[in-house]
Design a protein around this motif. Structure first.
Motif, PDB file in Angstrom:
ATOM      1  N   GLN A 138      97.356 -27.812  59.182  1.00 27.67           N
ATOM      2  CA  GLN A 138      96.858 -27.516  60.520  1.00 27.67           C
ATOM      3  C   GLN A 138      97.279 -28.611  61.489  1.00 27.67           C
ATOM      4  OE1 GLN A 138      93.983 -27.398  57.971  1.00 27.67           O
ATOM      5  NE2 GLN A 138      95.165 -25.535  57.589  1.00 27.67           N
ATOM      6  N   VAL A 139      97.815 -28.163  62.635  1.00 31.45           N
ATOM      7  CA  VAL A 139      98.108 -29.103  63.715  1.00 31.45           C
ATOM      8  C   VAL A 139      96.863 -29.193  64.587  1.00 31.45           C
ATOM      9  CG1 VAL A 139      99.564 -29.566  65.718  1.00 31.45           C
ATOM     10  CG2 VAL A 139     100.548 -28.467  63.685  1.00 31.45           C
ATOM     11  N   GLU A 140      96.216 -30.349  64.610  1.00 31.09           N
ATOM     12  CA  GLU A 140      95.025 -30.480  65.457  1.00 31.09           C
ATOM     13  C   GLU A 140      95.396 -31.043  66.826  1.00 31.09           C
ATOM     14  OE1 GLU A 140      91.951 -32.446  63.218  1.00 31.09           O
ATOM     15  OE2 GLU A 140      91.799 -30.758  61.810  1.00 31.09           O
ATOM     16  N   VAL A 141      96.354 -31.978  66.845  1.00 32.65           N
ATOM     17  CA  VAL A 141      96.898 -32.459  68.120  1.00 32.65           C
ATOM     18  C   VAL A 141      98.415 -32.526  67.968  1.00 32.65           C
ATOM     19  CG1 VAL A 141      96.943 -34.351  69.815  1.00 32.65           C
ATOM     20  CG2 VAL A 141      94.829 -33.888  68.521  1.00 32.65           C
ATOM     21  N   ALA A 142      99.153 -31.867  68.866  1.00 32.76           N
ATOM     22  CA  ALA A 142     100.618 -31.906  68.775  1.00 32.76           C
ATOM     23  C   ALA A 142     101.124 -33.317  69.048  1.00 32.76           C
ATOM     24  CB  ALA A 142     101.234 -30.914  69.762  1.00 32.76           C
ATOM     25  N   GLY A 143     102.318 -33.615  68.544  1.00 32.63           N
ATOM     26  CA  GLY A 143     102.893 -34.943  68.775  1.00 32.63           C
ATOM     27  C   GLY A 143     103.913 -35.283  67.711  1.00 32.63           C
ATOM     28  N   LEU A 146      93.187 -45.694  55.881  1.00 34.72           N
ATOM     29  CA  LEU A 146      94.368 -46.549  55.878  1.00 34.72           C
ATOM     30  C   LEU A 146      94.963 -46.618  57.264  1.00 34.72           C
ATOM     31  CD1 LEU A 146      96.311 -45.129  52.854  1.00 34.72           C
ATOM     32  CD2 LEU A 146      95.923 -47.550  53.204  1.00 34.72           C
ATOM     33  N   ASP A 147      95.452 -47.782  57.662  1.00 36.59           N
ATOM     34  CA  ASP A 147      96.212 -47.907  58.905  1.00 36.59           C
ATOM     35  C   ASP A 147      97.564 -48.504  58.585  1.00 36.59           C
ATOM     36  OD1 ASP A 147      94.223 -47.031  60.664  1.00 36.59           O
ATOM     37  OD2 ASP A 147      93.205 -48.969  60.517  1.00 36.59           O
ATOM     38  N   ILE A 148      98.624 -47.823  58.976  1.00 36.47           N
ATOM     39  CA  ILE A 148      99.945 -48.425  58.845  1.00 36.47           C
ATOM     40  C   ILE A 148     100.703 -48.237  60.146  1.00 36.47           C
ATOM     41  CG2 ILE A 148     100.219 -48.267  56.322  1.00 36.47           C
ATOM     42  CD1 ILE A 148     101.760 -45.690  56.705  1.00 36.47           C
ATOM     43  N   PRO A 149     101.497 -49.237  60.529  1.00 34.25           N
ATOM     44  CA  PRO A 149     102.230 -49.096  61.785  1.00 34.25           C
ATOM     45  C   PRO A 149     103.341 -48.057  61.652  1.00 34.25           C
ATOM     46  CG  PRO A 149     102.793 -51.178  60.697  1.00 34.25           C
ATOM     47  CD  PRO A 149     101.735 -50.523  59.868  1.00 34.25           C
ATOM     48  N   GLY A 150     103.398 -47.096  62.562  1.00 34.11           N
ATOM     49  CA  GLY A 150     104.499 -46.139  62.603  1.00 34.11           C
ATOM     50  C   GLY A 150     105.590 -46.671  63.519  1.00 34.11           C
ATOM     51  N   ARG A 151     106.548 -45.807  63.844  1.00 33.99           N
ATOM     52  CA  ARG A 151     107.631 -46.230  64.720  1.00 33.99           C
ATOM     53  C   ARG A 151     107.755 -45.253  65.869  1.00 33.99           C
ATOM     54  NH1 ARG A 151     111.861 -49.451  62.378  1.00 33.99           N
ATOM     55  NH2 ARG A 151     112.985 -48.819  64.252  1.00 33.99           N
ATOM     56  N   SER A 152     108.216 -45.767  66.984  1.00 39.35           N
ATOM     57  CA  SER A 152     108.486 -44.891  68.115  1.00 39.35           C
ATOM     58  C   SER A 152     109.559 -43.889  67.697  1.00 39.35           C
ATOM     59  CB  SER A 152     108.976 -45.718  69.297  1.00 39.35           C
ATOM     60  OG  SER A 152     109.707 -44.896  70.162  1.00 39.35           O
ATOM     61  N   THR A 153     109.430 -42.659  68.208  1.00 39.81           N
ATOM     62  CA  THR A 153     110.355 -41.620  67.767  1.00 39.81           C
ATOM     63  C   THR A 153     111.605 -41.556  68.644  1.00 39.81           C
ATOM     64  OG1 THR A 153     109.243 -39.996  69.146  1.00 39.81           O
ATOM     65  CG2 THR A 153     108.470 -40.227  66.883  1.00 39.81           C
ATOM     66  N   GLU A 206      92.872 -33.518  50.223  1.00 37.24           N
ATOM     67  CA  GLU A 206      92.881 -33.230  51.669  1.00 37.24           C
ATOM     68  C   GLU A 206      93.167 -34.492  52.496  1.00 37.24           C
ATOM     69  OE1 GLU A 206      92.248 -30.280  53.086  1.00 37.24           O
ATOM     70  OE2 GLU A 206      91.573 -30.727  55.125  1.00 37.24           O
ATOM     71  N   PHE A 207      94.200 -34.447  53.305  1.00 37.56           N
ATOM     72  CA  PHE A 207      94.562 -35.601  54.134  1.00 37.56           C
ATOM     73  C   PHE A 207      94.474 -35.274  55.616  1.00 37.56           C
ATOM     74  CE2 PHE A 207      96.389 -36.741  50.162  1.00 37.56           C
ATOM     75  CZ  PHE A 207      96.423 -38.135  50.140  1.00 37.56           C
ATOM     76  N   VAL A 208      94.044 -36.277  56.385  1.00 43.20           N
ATOM     77  CA  VAL A 208      94.181 -36.196  57.838  1.00 43.20           C
ATOM     78  C   VAL A 208      95.082 -37.359  58.256  1.00 43.20           C
ATOM     79  CG1 VAL A 208      93.015 -36.334  60.070  1.00 43.20           C
ATOM     80  CG2 VAL A 208      91.916 -35.148  58.153  1.00 43.20           C
ATOM     81  N   ILE A 209      96.146 -37.039  58.959  1.00 44.21           N
ATOM     82  CA  ILE A 209      97.054 -38.083  59.438  1.00 44.21           C
ATOM     83  C   ILE A 209      97.096 -37.998  60.947  1.00 44.21           C
ATOM     84  CG2 ILE A 209      99.429 -38.951  59.415  1.00 44.21           C
ATOM     85  CD1 ILE A 209      99.808 -37.673  56.686  1.00 44.21           C
ATOM     86  N   ASP A 210      96.748 -39.092  61.616  1.00 40.64           N
ATOM     87  CA  ASP A 210      96.941 -39.053  63.061  1.00 40.64           C
ATOM     88  C   ASP A 210      97.577 -40.346  63.542  1.00 40.64           C
ATOM     89  OD1 ASP A 210      93.747 -39.812  64.625  1.00 40.64           O
ATOM     90  OD2 ASP A 210      94.668 -40.582  62.782  1.00 40.64           O
ATOM     91  N   SER A 211      98.137 -40.261  64.736  1.00 45.50           N
ATOM     92  CA  SER A 211      98.804 -41.438  65.286  1.00 45.50           C
ATOM     93  C   SER A 211      98.374 -41.591  66.733  1.00 45.50           C
ATOM     94  CB  SER A 211     100.315 -41.272  65.209  1.00 45.50           C
ATOM     95  OG  SER A 211     100.727 -40.149  65.951  1.00 45.50           O
ATOM     96  N   ASP A 212      98.246 -42.841  67.200  1.00 48.11           N
ATOM     97  CA  ASP A 212      97.845 -43.067  68.593  1.00 48.11           C
ATOM     98  C   ASP A 212      99.075 -43.410  69.436  1.00 48.11           C
ATOM     99  OD1 ASP A 212      98.460 -45.706  68.053  1.00 48.11           O
ATOM    100  OD2 ASP A 212      96.387 -46.239  67.611  1.00 48.11           O
ATOM    101  N   GLU A 213      98.843 -43.738  70.721  1.00 49.60           N
ATOM    102  CA  GLU A 213     100.015 -43.962  71.601  1.00 49.60           C
ATOM    103  C   GLU A 213     100.800 -45.218  71.224  1.00 49.60           C
ATOM    104  OE1 GLU A 213      96.464 -44.864  74.494  1.00 49.60           O
ATOM    105  OE2 GLU A 213      96.865 -43.396  72.921  1.00 49.60           O
TER     106      GLU A 213
END
Lengths: 367, 367
Positions: B60-65, B105-112, B85-92
């Motif tokens: 399920q897409v709860e917030v697009a991005g 868990l918090d891990i740093p993502g990368r700008s797309t 069951e996983f929930v993965i979200d990312s902030d700005e």
């Protein structure tokens, strides 16, 4: 020499004694397996001077004799056939002829004169223990020996007999593993330090049968393990082992019971956030009913809540996750008990029936 | 971005696209998987600039991005849970939060922005072939590409369509593998050279279903493979492939039929007598009813008799055993046929229905 054997017997014998063939050596005779055929049967021997293994295999001796054959070559060649029946013979030039089905092989053997036979030792009063138990004892302690040769004693394990109590101990300066077992009989008190390498190889070849025994002879400079038709002879490590009873206290301020599986899973996951060589501790925040485990690193951060049963004080304490994983992996029980005093004092982990004890030093951390 | 997925879907997606994540790179963005969540669903993409893979996963897409996450870290972390069951979200700030059960868990993502998307290509007239067949085609030819970059064309495989005939060819200067298959439909003639690496990765992720198809689009500079919800886009190798029809002759002086299993076993065993780097040939002495295979080296010597059915002349011919093993391993039939002309001319090996052809150059030998 001329013998007739099945592939399965040959492979069983070669695999068994090969554990005493060094992977690297400048003495090429050590890379060989000695085949001896006489009225007692067919015997295979390998000896790297620290550990020697011999075993009898089933087969017919057609001409008595001996020859040494390079272990790796004979092992690979025998394995390469899908036929069963082999004839191996050697002539006076030590040329080895192998026949199997329509296939004929010649490989140069080695003169047996250079080969160092296993020492003949006076054997008396063997300690009897099931194959299953000795395998377990080794598995639950072998990981906490030291691989650093600067303190030779730490590279071995203490085997200590007191009456019917058999205790196996290993330690590496960061943690101690102690496994106790009650023997079927009582023996005179004795103890030796067995090289870790010997135990590692032994645990690989011993079948682990619950109903079959291993005889352990603790001699003056050697230890001998005998089971089925196999004999493993090893030098022991000289010196006095550490006084571990003085290091292990029964006092504690906090005691927690926790599911082994859940605890292990969380700690294993925490190590995914730790880069190789980085020494990030996992921090336990222990409160009534819950332990919150957390780790923070450059890779990321993690927080996991575990259900626990706690008695005693709350505590905040940090550990090297790898050292916890090592112990939890070898405990087969559903739950484990942790005993802690304060964030600077050793923590003790026990399994359900207290037969296994693991002492681990906590590490400093910043919150 | 905020998505909700099962562990199995996440792992399926990550494993699939990870085949396009380079193991070593100085561009760290290539080590990442791009997660895209929008009205079309959840899409994972990886792209090493030569090969790019994308796949949709259920959830399920709860917030697009979008967010880019290091492939190795997200793969290991997701795998470490026993929950589903996983929930993965990312902030700005591209910080990625993963929740599963009581774990956070918090891990740093990368700008797309840096991420290189797959090229948008005009797709038309796909070649349809079952997942099973494409896997087989690759398995039976991939081993005889060259890993040497000096002739780029040899590092790829020819994909040639003529009507309903699909031919896949690889060669490395010592041997040629040719696999033919009849397609369900006819197509316009076309051919491209597909990088070996692309085919290797594709064959690892494709399920191999007999009843499901892969669509292959042969575009101008790219080849696209589509199956299930997966899309693999690869550059092709530019240039003209070798004229292999001129290299393969149907003339022969000796033809033998032999059990594939027995032949393979003998040749594999012969290589045990050849030290790494030593180029000892295996010699075939072909007479009526029997081929005697022999090898002589510093390690030892071997002679094996194989039952064969022969037509034509007797022949004495030598081969590099490794090159024979490579071909025999990928032939699934019980028997193989060898066609020989003389000890200097290429030998051709075929499977039972002639769908597979392997050309191998003989080597010089001394008897």
């Amino acid at each position: 020499m001329r013998i007739r054997c099945s592939q399965s017997q040959l492979l069983y014998g070669i695999n068994t004694v090969s554990k005493a063939v060094p992977s690297k050596t400048s003495m090429t005779i050590l890379e060989c397996i000695l085949f001896t055929a006489d009225e007692e049967g067919i015997k295979l021997t390998a000896n790297d001077m620290e550990i020697g293994i011999e075993t009898y295999i089933e087969g017919q001796v057609e001409v008595a004799g001996t020859v040494a054959i390079e272990a790796k070559i004979i092992s690979n060649l025998i394995r390469s056939y899908s036929d069963e029946e082999f004839v191996i013979d050697s002539d006076e030039d030590n040329m080895v002829h192998i026949e199997c089905g329509k296939s004929k092989l010649d490989i140069p053997g080695r003169s047996t004169e250079e080969f160092v036979l296993l020492p003949e030792l006076d054997k008396a009063d063997p300690v009897e223990i099931s194959q299953f138990s000795i395998k377990e004892l080794i598995r639950q302690t072998i990981f906490s020996i030291s691989d650093n040769d600067t303190n030779k004693i730490m590279t071995g394990e203490l085997f200590e007999i007191k009456g019917d109590q058999f205790k196996v101990v290993s330690l590496d300066g960061h943690r101690i593993s102690v496994r106790n077992i009650t023997l079927k009989k009582s023996y005179d008190d004795k103890s030796v330090i067995v090289p870790g390498k010997t135990l590692l190889e032994l645990s690989k070849i011993i079948p682990g049968d619950v109903d079959k025994d291993v005889m352990i002879y603790l001699c003056e400079n050697h230890v001998i393990f005998e089971y089925d038709s196999v004999k493993v002879v090893s030098r022991i490590i000289e010196g006095n082992y550490f006084k571990i009873d003085q290091m292990i206290s029964n006092d504690y301020e906090t005691k927690i019971d926790v599911s082994k599986k859940e605890l292990l899973e969380v700690i294993q996951r925490s190590t995914l956030l730790v880069k190789e060589g980085d020494k990030k501790p996992i921090v336990f925040d222990v409160k009534d009913g819950t332990a919150t485990l957390s780790i923070n690193s450059s890779v990321g951060s993690m927080k996991d809540d575990l259900d626990i049963e706690k008695s005693g004080k709350d505590i905040l304490i940090g550990f090297n996750p790898k050292f916890l994983i090592d112990a939890l992996r070898v405990i087969d029980d559903e739950s484990v008990t942790l005993y802690m005093v304060n964030p600077k004092a050793p923590c003790i982990i026990k399994n359900e029936d207290d037969s296994y004890l693991y002492l681990i030093l906590p590490v400093n951390f910043t919150v």
